[in-house]
Motif scaffolding. Structure first.
Motif, PDB file in Angstrom:
ATOM      1  N   SER A  17      31.804  41.648 -29.188  1.00  0.00           N
ATOM      2  CA  SER A  17      31.752  42.194 -30.551  1.00  0.00           C
ATOM      3  C   SER A  17      32.817  41.574 -31.447  1.00  0.00           C
ATOM      4  O   SER A  17      32.562  41.284 -32.616  1.00  0.00           O
ATOM      5  CB  SER A  17      31.916  43.710 -30.529  1.00  0.00           C
ATOM      6  OG  SER A  17      30.811  44.302 -29.891  1.00  0.00           O
ATOM      7  N   MET A  45      27.519  46.391 -30.973  1.00  0.00           N
ATOM      8  CA  MET A  45      27.138  47.503 -31.834  1.00  0.00           C
ATOM      9  C   MET A  45      25.765  47.174 -32.433  1.00  0.00           C
ATOM     10  O   MET A  45      25.535  46.051 -32.873  1.00  0.00           O
ATOM     11  CB  MET A  45      28.165  47.687 -32.944  1.00  0.00           C
ATOM     12  CG  MET A  45      27.802  48.775 -33.922  1.00  0.00           C
ATOM     13  SD  MET A  45      29.001  48.833 -35.256  1.00  0.00           S
ATOM     14  CE  MET A  45      29.541  50.501 -35.072  1.00  0.00           C
ATOM     15  N   LEU A  46      24.872  48.129 -32.434  1.00  0.00           N
ATOM     16  CA  LEU A  46      23.581  47.970 -33.071  1.00  0.00           C
ATOM     17  C   LEU A  46      23.794  47.750 -34.560  1.00  0.00           C
ATOM     18  O   LEU A  46      24.539  48.486 -35.204  1.00  0.00           O
ATOM     19  CB  LEU A  46      22.723  49.219 -32.838  1.00  0.00           C
ATOM     20  CG  LEU A  46      21.368  49.263 -33.530  1.00  0.00           C
ATOM     21  CD1 LEU A  46      20.445  48.161 -33.002  1.00  0.00           C
ATOM     22  CD2 LEU A  46      20.725  50.624 -33.318  1.00  0.00           C
ATOM     23  N   LYS A  47      23.183  46.705 -35.107  1.00  0.00           N
ATOM     24  CA  LYS A  47      23.308  46.382 -36.524  1.00  0.00           C
ATOM     25  C   LYS A  47      21.937  45.997 -37.047  1.00  0.00           C
ATOM     26  O   LYS A  47      20.994  45.832 -36.286  1.00  0.00           O
ATOM     27  CB  LYS A  47      24.266  45.191 -36.725  1.00  0.00           C
ATOM     28  CG  LYS A  47      25.679  45.419 -36.233  1.00  0.00           C
ATOM     29  CD  LYS A  47      26.502  44.152 -36.190  1.00  0.00           C
ATOM     30  CE  LYS A  47      26.650  43.418 -37.468  1.00  0.00           C
ATOM     31  NZ  LYS A  47      27.603  43.931 -38.424  1.00  0.00           N
ATOM     32  N   ARG A 159      29.633  50.135 -41.714  1.00  0.00           N
ATOM     33  CA  ARG A 159      29.193  49.997 -40.322  1.00  0.00           C
ATOM     34  C   ARG A 159      28.162  51.072 -39.973  1.00  0.00           C
ATOM     35  O   ARG A 159      27.176  50.796 -39.303  1.00  0.00           O
ATOM     36  CB  ARG A 159      30.379  50.070 -39.374  1.00  0.00           C
ATOM     37  CG  ARG A 159      31.210  48.802 -39.341  1.00  0.00           C
ATOM     38  CD  ARG A 159      32.143  48.753 -38.140  1.00  0.00           C
ATOM     39  NE  ARG A 159      32.965  49.941 -37.984  1.00  0.00           N
ATOM     40  CZ  ARG A 159      34.183  50.103 -38.482  1.00  0.00           C
ATOM     41  NH1 ARG A 159      34.714  49.161 -39.207  1.00  0.00           N
ATOM     42  NH2 ARG A 159      34.866  51.207 -38.260  1.00  0.00           N
ATOM     43  N   GLU A 160      28.395  52.307 -40.415  1.00  0.00           N
ATOM     44  CA  GLU A 160      27.452  53.387 -40.132  1.00  0.00           C
ATOM     45  C   GLU A 160      26.100  53.121 -40.781  1.00  0.00           C
ATOM     46  O   GLU A 160      25.054  53.336 -40.162  1.00  0.00           O
ATOM     47  CB  GLU A 160      28.023  54.723 -40.608  1.00  0.00           C
ATOM     48  CG  GLU A 160      29.162  55.231 -39.761  1.00  0.00           C
ATOM     49  CD  GLU A 160      29.801  56.486 -40.335  1.00  0.00           C
ATOM     50  OE1 GLU A 160      29.143  57.188 -41.130  1.00  0.00           O
ATOM     51  OE2 GLU A 160      30.957  56.760 -39.973  1.00  0.00           O
ATOM     52  N   ASP A 162      24.884  50.164 -41.628  1.00  0.00           N
ATOM     53  CA  ASP A 162      24.279  49.024 -40.937  1.00  0.00           C
ATOM     54  C   ASP A 162      23.702  49.469 -39.595  1.00  0.00           C
ATOM     55  O   ASP A 162      22.632  49.012 -39.189  1.00  0.00           O
ATOM     56  CB  ASP A 162      25.320  47.911 -40.755  1.00  0.00           C
ATOM     57  CG  ASP A 162      24.702  46.570 -40.427  1.00  0.00           C
ATOM     58  OD1 ASP A 162      23.559  46.308 -40.876  1.00  0.00           O
ATOM     59  OD2 ASP A 162      25.356  45.775 -39.733  1.00  0.00           O
ATOM     60  N   HIS A 163      24.396  50.384 -38.913  1.00  0.00           N
ATOM     61  CA  HIS A 163      23.899  50.912 -37.647  1.00  0.00           C
ATOM     62  C   HIS A 163      22.597  51.685 -37.866  1.00  0.00           C
ATOM     63  O   HIS A 163      21.636  51.551 -37.110  1.00  0.00           O
ATOM     64  CB  HIS A 163      24.956  51.811 -36.995  1.00  0.00           C
ATOM     65  CG  HIS A 163      24.543  52.337 -35.662  1.00  0.00           C
ATOM     66  ND1 HIS A 163      23.816  53.491 -35.518  1.00  0.00           N
ATOM     67  CD2 HIS A 163      24.731  51.851 -34.416  1.00  0.00           C
ATOM     68  CE1 HIS A 163      23.580  53.707 -34.243  1.00  0.00           C
ATOM     69  NE2 HIS A 163      24.130  52.729 -33.546  1.00  0.00           N
ATOM     70  N   ARG A 164      22.560  52.512 -38.932  1.00  0.00           N
ATOM     71  CA  ARG A 164      21.327  53.255 -39.248  1.00  0.00           C
ATOM     72  C   ARG A 164      20.173  52.298 -39.543  1.00  0.00           C
ATOM     73  O   ARG A 164      19.049  52.514 -39.087  1.00  0.00           O
ATOM     74  CB  ARG A 164      21.557  54.186 -40.433  1.00  0.00           C
ATOM     75  CG  ARG A 164      22.175  55.513 -40.058  1.00  0.00           C
ATOM     76  CD  ARG A 164      22.075  56.530 -41.191  1.00  0.00           C
ATOM     77  NE  ARG A 164      22.859  56.133 -42.355  1.00  0.00           N
ATOM     78  CZ  ARG A 164      24.146  56.371 -42.517  1.00  0.00           C
ATOM     79  NH1 ARG A 164      24.811  57.003 -41.571  1.00  0.00           N
ATOM     80  NH2 ARG A 164      24.779  55.994 -43.600  1.00  0.00           N
ATOM     81  N   SER A 167      19.029  50.771 -36.340  1.00  0.00           N
ATOM     82  CA  SER A 167      18.265  51.744 -35.573  1.00  0.00           C
ATOM     83  C   SER A 167      16.837  51.867 -36.115  1.00  0.00           C
ATOM     84  O   SER A 167      15.864  51.909 -35.350  1.00  0.00           O
ATOM     85  CB  SER A 167      18.974  53.096 -35.615  1.00  0.00           C
ATOM     86  OG  SER A 167      18.298  54.033 -34.821  1.00  0.00           O
TER      87      SER A 167
END
Length: 184
Positions: A17, A45-47, A159-160, A162-164, A167
């Protein structure tokens, strides 16, 4: 089975990462084209541009020998695992072809020299993949594989988000794959 971006020179203990973050933030960054994705293992991290497997869902190919995927997440993980195997095989072929980069013992070179050797080996590997379709190294590698932060509020919110997005993208891809799988 070719390299599209090589960032050599990191110590072996650096996290994937951290290296990816550096690759994306450099003056000559890794560019992930719109609508394309890189596959990351569970350590990433999922992005929106790096898709990781679903956690807590069957993943390794061996787990699918008795019974195929039972839902969209399992199918996604199964295909993710298949593609990640190609990545691992590519590194295996590179190390077989150029043992100098596989050896942790001799010879010892300065970091800059070793970095240049790795880049040269990747370039030569890509060239050889284009002109020589002898897959004996690939078969050899296949046999071996079967045997064996920054925490400020704004960057955290980015980051949150981008993660959403990652997902949502992963879910949409998994659902599309599952529909196609059920229809075939």
């Amino acid at each position: 089975m070719k390299f599209t971006y090589v960032l050599a020179g990191w110590e072996g203990t650096a996290s994937d990462s951290r290296i990816l973050k550096n690759a994306l933030d450099r003056d000559d960054p890794l560019v992930i084209p719109q609508g394309k994705y890189y596959l990351g293992d569970a350590g990433f991290m999922l992005k929106s541009t790096v898709l990781t497997p679903y956690r807590g869902v069957r993943y390794h190919l061996k787990e699918y020998t008795r019974r195929g995927p039972q839902n969209a997440r399992e199918l996604f993980n199964h295909r993710h695992s298949s593609l990640r195997n190609v990545i691992e095989r590519t590194f295996g072929v590179l190390k077989k072809r150029f043992p100098i980069i596989a050896s942790g013992t001799e010879p010892h070179y300065e970091l800059e020299t070793m970095t240049e050797i790795i880049l040269a080996c990747c370039i030569l590997h890509n060239f050889l993949r284009s002109v020589d379709h002898d897959d004996s190294l690939l078969a050899e590698v296949d046999n071996e594989l079967t045997e064996s932060e920054e925490h400020n509020v704004s960057s955290s919110q980015v980051r949150e988000e981008d993660h959403r997005m990652g997902s949502s993208i992963r879910d949409a891809i998994a659902d599309h794959m599952w529909r196609d799988y059920q229809n075939s």
